[in-house]
Design a protein around this motif. Sequence first.
Motif, PDB file in Angstrom:
ATOM      1  N   ALA A  94       0.936   4.057  -2.749  1.00 18.94           N
ATOM      2  CA  ALA A  94       0.480   5.414  -2.435  1.00 18.94           C
ATOM      3  C   ALA A  94       1.533   6.471  -2.759  1.00 18.94           C
ATOM      4  O   ALA A  94       1.233   7.660  -2.744  1.00 18.94           O
ATOM      5  CB  ALA A  94       0.093   5.496  -0.964  1.00 18.94           C
TER       6      ALA A  94
ATOM      7  N   PHE B 125       0.834  -1.200   0.000  1.00 19.06           N
ATOM      8  CA  PHE B 125       0.000   0.000   0.000  1.00 19.06           C
ATOM      9  C   PHE B 125       0.875   1.258   0.000  1.00 19.06           C
ATOM     10  O   PHE B 125       0.617   2.215  -0.718  1.00 19.06           O
ATOM     11  CB  PHE B 125      -0.936   0.013   1.208  1.00 19.06           C
ATOM     12  CG  PHE B 125      -1.798   1.241   1.254  1.00 19.06           C
ATOM     13  CD1 PHE B 125      -2.845   1.389   0.359  1.00 19.06           C
ATOM     14  CD2 PHE B 125      -1.532   2.273   2.137  1.00 19.06           C
ATOM     15  CE1 PHE B 125      -3.619   2.532   0.357  1.00 19.06           C
ATOM     16  CE2 PHE B 125      -2.304   3.417   2.145  1.00 19.06           C
ATOM     17  CZ  PHE B 125      -3.351   3.548   1.251  1.00 19.06           C
TER      18      PHE B 125
ATOM     19  N   PHE C 295      -5.854  -0.571  -6.696  1.00 22.14           N
ATOM     20  CA  PHE C 295      -4.864  -1.065  -5.739  1.00 22.14           C
ATOM     21  C   PHE C 295      -5.123  -2.494  -5.306  1.00 22.14           C
ATOM     22  O   PHE C 295      -4.237  -3.345  -5.339  1.00 22.14           O
ATOM     23  CB  PHE C 295      -4.829  -0.143  -4.514  1.00 22.14           C
ATOM     24  CG  PHE C 295      -4.132  -0.769  -3.344  1.00 22.14           C
ATOM     25  CD1 PHE C 295      -2.762  -0.982  -3.379  1.00 22.14           C
ATOM     26  CD2 PHE C 295      -4.845  -1.186  -2.237  1.00 22.14           C
ATOM     27  CE1 PHE C 295      -2.115  -1.578  -2.319  1.00 22.14           C
ATOM     28  CE2 PHE C 295      -4.210  -1.784  -1.173  1.00 22.14           C
ATOM     29  CZ  PHE C 295      -2.835  -1.983  -1.209  1.00 22.14           C
TER      30      PHE C 295
END
Lengths: 540, 309
Positions: free
Chosen positions: B29, B25, B62
């Motif tokens: 990001a 993640f 994602f």
Amino acid sequence: MKIKRFGVAAIALAAAGALTLSGCTSGSPESTGEAGASTAVITTNSTEPQNPLIPTNTNEVGGGLIVDNIFAGLVYYDAEGAVHNEVAESIETEDSQTYTIKIKPDQTFTNGEPVTAESFVNAWNYGAALDNAQLSSYFFESIEGFSYDENVEEMSGLTVVDDLTFEVKLSQPESDFPLRLGYSAFAPLPDAAWEDIEAFGENPIGNGPYMFDGEGAWAHNERIDLVVNPDYDGPRAPQNGGLDVILYADLDAAYADLQGGNVDVLQDLPESALATFETEFEGRSVNQPAAANATITIPARLPHFDGDEGKLRRAAISHAINREEITEVIYSGTRTPAKDFTSPVIAGYSEDIPGSEVLEFDVDAAKDLWAQADAIAPWDGSFQLAYNADGPNQGWVDAVANQLKNNLGIEAAGAPVPTFAELRTAVTDRTIQTPFRTGWQGDYPSLSNFLAPIFGTDAGSNDGDYSSPEFDALMSEGLGAADVEAGIESFQQAQEILFEDLPAIPLWYTNTAGAWGEQVENVEFGWNTVPLYHQITKSE
Amino acid sequence: MAGYIVRRVLQAIPVLLGTTFLIYFMVFALPGDPVVALFGEKTPPPQVVEQLRERYNLDKPFIVQYLIFLGNIFRGDLGVSFSGQPVADILAQTFPVTLRLAALSTFFLMVGGIGVGLISGLRKGGVFDASALVVSLIFISLPIFVVAFVAQYVFAIQLGWFRTTVGVGAPWQDLILPALVLATASFAQIVRLTRASVIETEGQDFVRTAASKGLSRNRIVPVHILRNSLIPVVTYLAVDFGTLMVGAVVTEGIFNVPGVGRTVYQAIIRGENPTVVAFVTVMVLIYLVVNLLIDLLYAVLDPRIRYAK
């Protein structure tokens, strides 16, 4: 009938290039290869290639160094950036649009396959096809049949005439097309490549002066060992026994290895050595402008930078920057203040193009122009200059901001963006709301390469969305000229327009800065900052 | 004991899953498009960018990207780097190098740090103790890159005792200097910890008993004092082993060690997500294994420690 032989133009270019360079190369050796070939292996520094070693997918220096040394294209560039035939026997054109290319007979790849017209045509078609998503595909965009919108297996502009002859038809006349052919994307590929291109990228088979030292010569993140290709029979015949390319993540480590004698030639220098390398390696270093520059791009869509007001403000900013001081103090003289939008190593370069006075440091003129702009619409806010903080930019950006602050009396500051990827993404999607740093490294030694892709209307790297019909017309005129030399005048006139509009503000040229050990001789750095490794000799 | 180990291994599974998710993640990001960065200062044709995004699954949301990644991992496929090399191969090449570097560094720490700490503790307040304090304070106050540059300049470039950087295949003799540099970072902590622990143990009843039993000093010091003083030190070493693997980024750069730190750093800069995630996952794994081994080692050091069934 007017048939032009490319070789003649190349000689003229070589002379022009030598003249421009003579003013700034003092430390480069004068003779090459007089000691005869040695068998010692040269060690040098580089970085881990970012992509597989496929010529059309190699667009950065780490891979470029290897590809340029294991492949031989139609032409090659000498130290001054002049073009000489390598695999090509002749490149002829009547109209600068259709080129007939003949290649030398009996050339082979290191696996024994002959180098034929097909080797080039297949490689170029592969590089251009959309489905292959090659990083250098845009090099083929001027060939007839090229498309960004659909996958084209075979471009209609490429025709194989016979084993050693092929024809290239461009979608419009471009006189500098032959200059591009020395760029690695135009290298030929053997049939062996098509069996498994991924595996080929790991163990490439070329036709250049060097070749891989067996399977697995690329020890990732460690080194790439090249040995002399015994079958190479061209102008870049190696004067040494091979090339060990050590891959560094940190230039300071490479510099320590040069000091410690583990590396013969260093093609880049760490920031920490810029102030000292010329005394530490006296007579064994180089510091001269290369085909790369740095600029500040100010899109016209930003408030206060459009129309006449924008022109005045851009000129004021340009006058307010003391380029001499920054290149000396921040870069220890390893940058050269810019005098135009290209680079001094490019044939046709001139440092007194009308309008280039705008690059001179002149506080009074700057204040005056800024005041004139304020009369049109008063300035508000702060001048922010975006840069990527993961590169060595903060020093010069802060210096420029301070100069603007002091000389124009406005608020100015650097606007750091954490990574290069983030900066480029914001620039590419046009979400960036401030002026930003830009730079250009020439792909091939041609004035148009520094102008058309950046300032042409809708051109690929036109980050500031500049558009000037006059500029476009002059560029087409230059590209459509009978030959490269005839086009120079138009390109310089096009630059006059740029000096007036200043879509980007030229700052300085990046210098080639390198050093080498006592054990090697005949070290000469090319127009593109890379040493000409084949001519280096080493005492054993 | 066996049950304890099984339980610890089972505990490691959610830790690993959680780690990969978090790392994936975080990398996802990160702002900026790695594909755009591949083109340097040049602006790429949007169609080519689209093709490349599709190839690396960067065009998907994602959670889909993460599930594809996870699915591939279970099939033993860790993905490929931009240069086309399987990430598993990169792991296999770089981890042994960094592990050797960290192990050598730990060895120097144990011999040097524990040795100096023991002598300081036994002769507390003496000249040796005072000078050891000064030396370890110097080391702790110097950033590691300063130590690294100075060591490289003095011992490799000037004196020529070592190679300036690590050569092909990272042979042990080339790793000595970087390992010593790495060791200096934790030297002070080990010395102080050992010293304090030795002083405390020396005052314990069992040491006095051993002495009154007539045991020689040569037996009391290693068997009774040192062994019992080692528990806090060994715990620290275990934590530090992880730090060594990560902290090697700077040292590996300066000495050009083809190890994990350098590779991860480069992968982060280039935005090669599969490489970053795979490396961090393996780092977490190693950290877990080392900590398990240390926990088991406690029982060897102190027989009073027993593991719950």
